[in-house]
Design an enzyme around this catalytic site. Sequence first.
Site, PDB file in Angstrom:
ATOM      1  N   HIS A 155       0.846  -1.190   0.000  1.00  0.00           N
ATOM      2  CA  HIS A 155       0.000   0.000   0.000  1.00  0.00           C
ATOM      3  C   HIS A 155       0.884   1.242   0.000  1.00  0.00           C
ATOM      4  O   HIS A 155       1.756   1.404   0.857  1.00  0.00           O
ATOM      5  CB  HIS A 155      -0.943  -0.017   1.205  1.00  0.00           C
ATOM      6  CG  HIS A 155      -1.999  -1.076   1.098  1.00  0.00           C
ATOM      7  ND1 HIS A 155      -2.568  -1.681   2.194  1.00  0.00           N
ATOM      8  CD2 HIS A 155      -2.590  -1.637   0.007  1.00  0.00           C
ATOM      9  CE1 HIS A 155      -3.469  -2.567   1.796  1.00  0.00           C
ATOM     10  NE2 HIS A 155      -3.492  -2.555   0.459  1.00  0.00           N
TER      11      HIS A 155
ATOM     12  N   GLU B 251       0.830  -5.133  11.099  1.00  0.00           N
ATOM     13  CA  GLU B 251       0.382  -3.745  11.038  1.00  0.00           C
ATOM     14  C   GLU B 251       1.214  -2.981  12.063  1.00  0.00           C
ATOM     15  O   GLU B 251       1.088  -3.184  13.269  1.00  0.00           O
ATOM     16  CB  GLU B 251      -1.110  -3.632  11.354  1.00  0.00           C
ATOM     17  CG  GLU B 251      -2.026  -4.294  10.330  1.00  0.00           C
ATOM     18  CD  GLU B 251      -2.211  -3.474   9.070  1.00  0.00           C
ATOM     19  OE1 GLU B 251      -1.719  -2.323   9.025  1.00  0.00           O
ATOM     20  OE2 GLU B 251      -2.845  -3.973   8.126  1.00  0.00           O
TER      21      GLU B 251
ATOM     22  N   HIS C 213       2.745  -3.757   6.956  1.00  0.00           N
ATOM     23  CA  HIS C 213       1.769  -2.704   6.677  1.00  0.00           C
ATOM     24  C   HIS C 213       1.769  -1.705   7.826  1.00  0.00           C
ATOM     25  O   HIS C 213       2.376  -1.924   8.863  1.00  0.00           O
ATOM     26  CB  HIS C 213       0.358  -3.293   6.525  1.00  0.00           C
ATOM     27  CG  HIS C 213       0.139  -4.042   5.255  1.00  0.00           C
ATOM     28  ND1 HIS C 213      -0.543  -3.522   4.178  1.00  0.00           N
ATOM     29  CD2 HIS C 213       0.527  -5.290   4.875  1.00  0.00           C
ATOM     30  CE1 HIS C 213      -0.572  -4.406   3.197  1.00  0.00           C
ATOM     31  NE2 HIS C 213       0.074  -5.501   3.596  1.00  0.00           N
TER      32      HIS C 213
ATOM     33  N   GLU D 162       2.048   3.632   3.019  1.00  0.00           N
ATOM     34  CA  GLU D 162       2.557   3.009   4.240  1.00  0.00           C
ATOM     35  C   GLU D 162       4.087   3.032   4.248  1.00  0.00           C
ATOM     36  O   GLU D 162       4.771   2.021   4.207  1.00  0.00           O
ATOM     37  CB  GLU D 162       1.962   1.611   4.373  1.00  0.00           C
ATOM     38  CG  GLU D 162       0.436   1.706   4.486  1.00  0.00           C
ATOM     39  CD  GLU D 162      -0.290   0.367   4.452  1.00  0.00           C
ATOM     40  OE1 GLU D 162       0.381  -0.689   4.484  1.00  0.00           O
ATOM     41  OE2 GLU D 162      -1.537   0.383   4.388  1.00  0.00           O
TER      42      GLU D 162
END
Length: 435
Positions: free
Chosen positions: A174, A382, A309, A177
């Site tokens: 992404h 994450e 992420h 990020e």
Amino acid sequence: MRMTRHGRRAATAAAVLTLALAWTSAQATAAPPAADSPSATAVRQYEVAGVATAAERTALARTGTAIDEIRADTVLITADEAHAARLTGLGYDLAALTAPEERGGLRAAAPSDYHTYDDVIAAVADAEARYPGLVTSQVIGQSYEGRDIVAVKISDNAATDEDEPEVLFTHNQHAREHLTVEMALYTLGELTSQYGTDAEITALLDTREVWLVPTVNPDGKIYDQESGTFRSWRKNRQPNSGSAALGTDLNRNWAHEWGCCGGSSGSPGSDTYRGSAPESGTEVGVVADFVRGRVVGGEQQITAHIDFHTYGELVLWPYGFTYADTAPGLTADDAAAFEALGTALADTNGYTPQQSSDLYITDGTVNDWMWADQGIFSFTFEMYPSSSSGGGFYPPGDVIDRETSRNREAVLTLLDYADCPYRITGNEAEHCGTA
């Protein structure tokens, strides 16, 4: 928040789990969830009341909405006025919010706080020059716009393909990020500079082969970062036939249960657009081909993987496409090993460990494909922060060193178990042929 099962660490009701995108400024150029135009549009963050369970969050996501943060019984989303009005018309209770910094959060980073794509390529070249026996790199393909996607190999004898367990770390699927790219550079620097000095790192690199892909989505990274102001762009920059909207969500484009379960969007304007077909995203095809290319003598050499992420401080594992703990290709032994290893990784960094679908259903994700198609123990991290109040996708540069080094022990733990991840549950004899 949906409580985790089978002894997974449960967060308190007041804790905020975060995914997807932070508050986006009026200058953001990412298309709103259901739009088909890539032109600039004013968007803001909303709190949606009465969305407390995984099933309720999945139902909201199936409207084409990207979920930002998950709270005890509400979620935060980012939308333009038209999409917010559509949700209101569907019966959702929305309250508009101010920007995170106006709610007492940290200032967001400046684009210059993070390494650029060119910086990354230069850092890889520098590592190869400084550690010629320890580091090699190869261009594994090009992005849609023609930029090199590079895989970096780190091992005691990097130029030779030895019969050793391989571990893959991917970053920056992404675009916005950027902290994940810093994670790649930290890992590269730590493993190389400490080899021969740190006994644990030395032993691991003597018996493992490590692969880093520092940026899977260089086109998106450049677009988000290098205009002088962040654009909150998530997808790649590939055009979509029949639509003015650009980009595919690369982490909904993998070829396992692609588009199966309402865990992605069919609208090109959505931030979770899954693409026209599995691996239609140029960059997904490049990385998938690289992984398939690590099958040697009929055996996949990569045994473990982390896809980094931001944000939310979570350790996630398959499956994302179903709420079930087990499903075709994922046995009770597999699920137990995922949970035990994921929990052990989270114990090193303070993240919350859970199956991906404990949040909400997603389909076409890298973790599900890596496991179901290639038999690789695949996790998503994450990273920092835990909520948008810590800067969301753009935390200040002065936290980068702290938050990348925070994952040092997790990286080393995964490398340790790469010879047989089932060892963490005592099932190595059955699954790996060792006692």
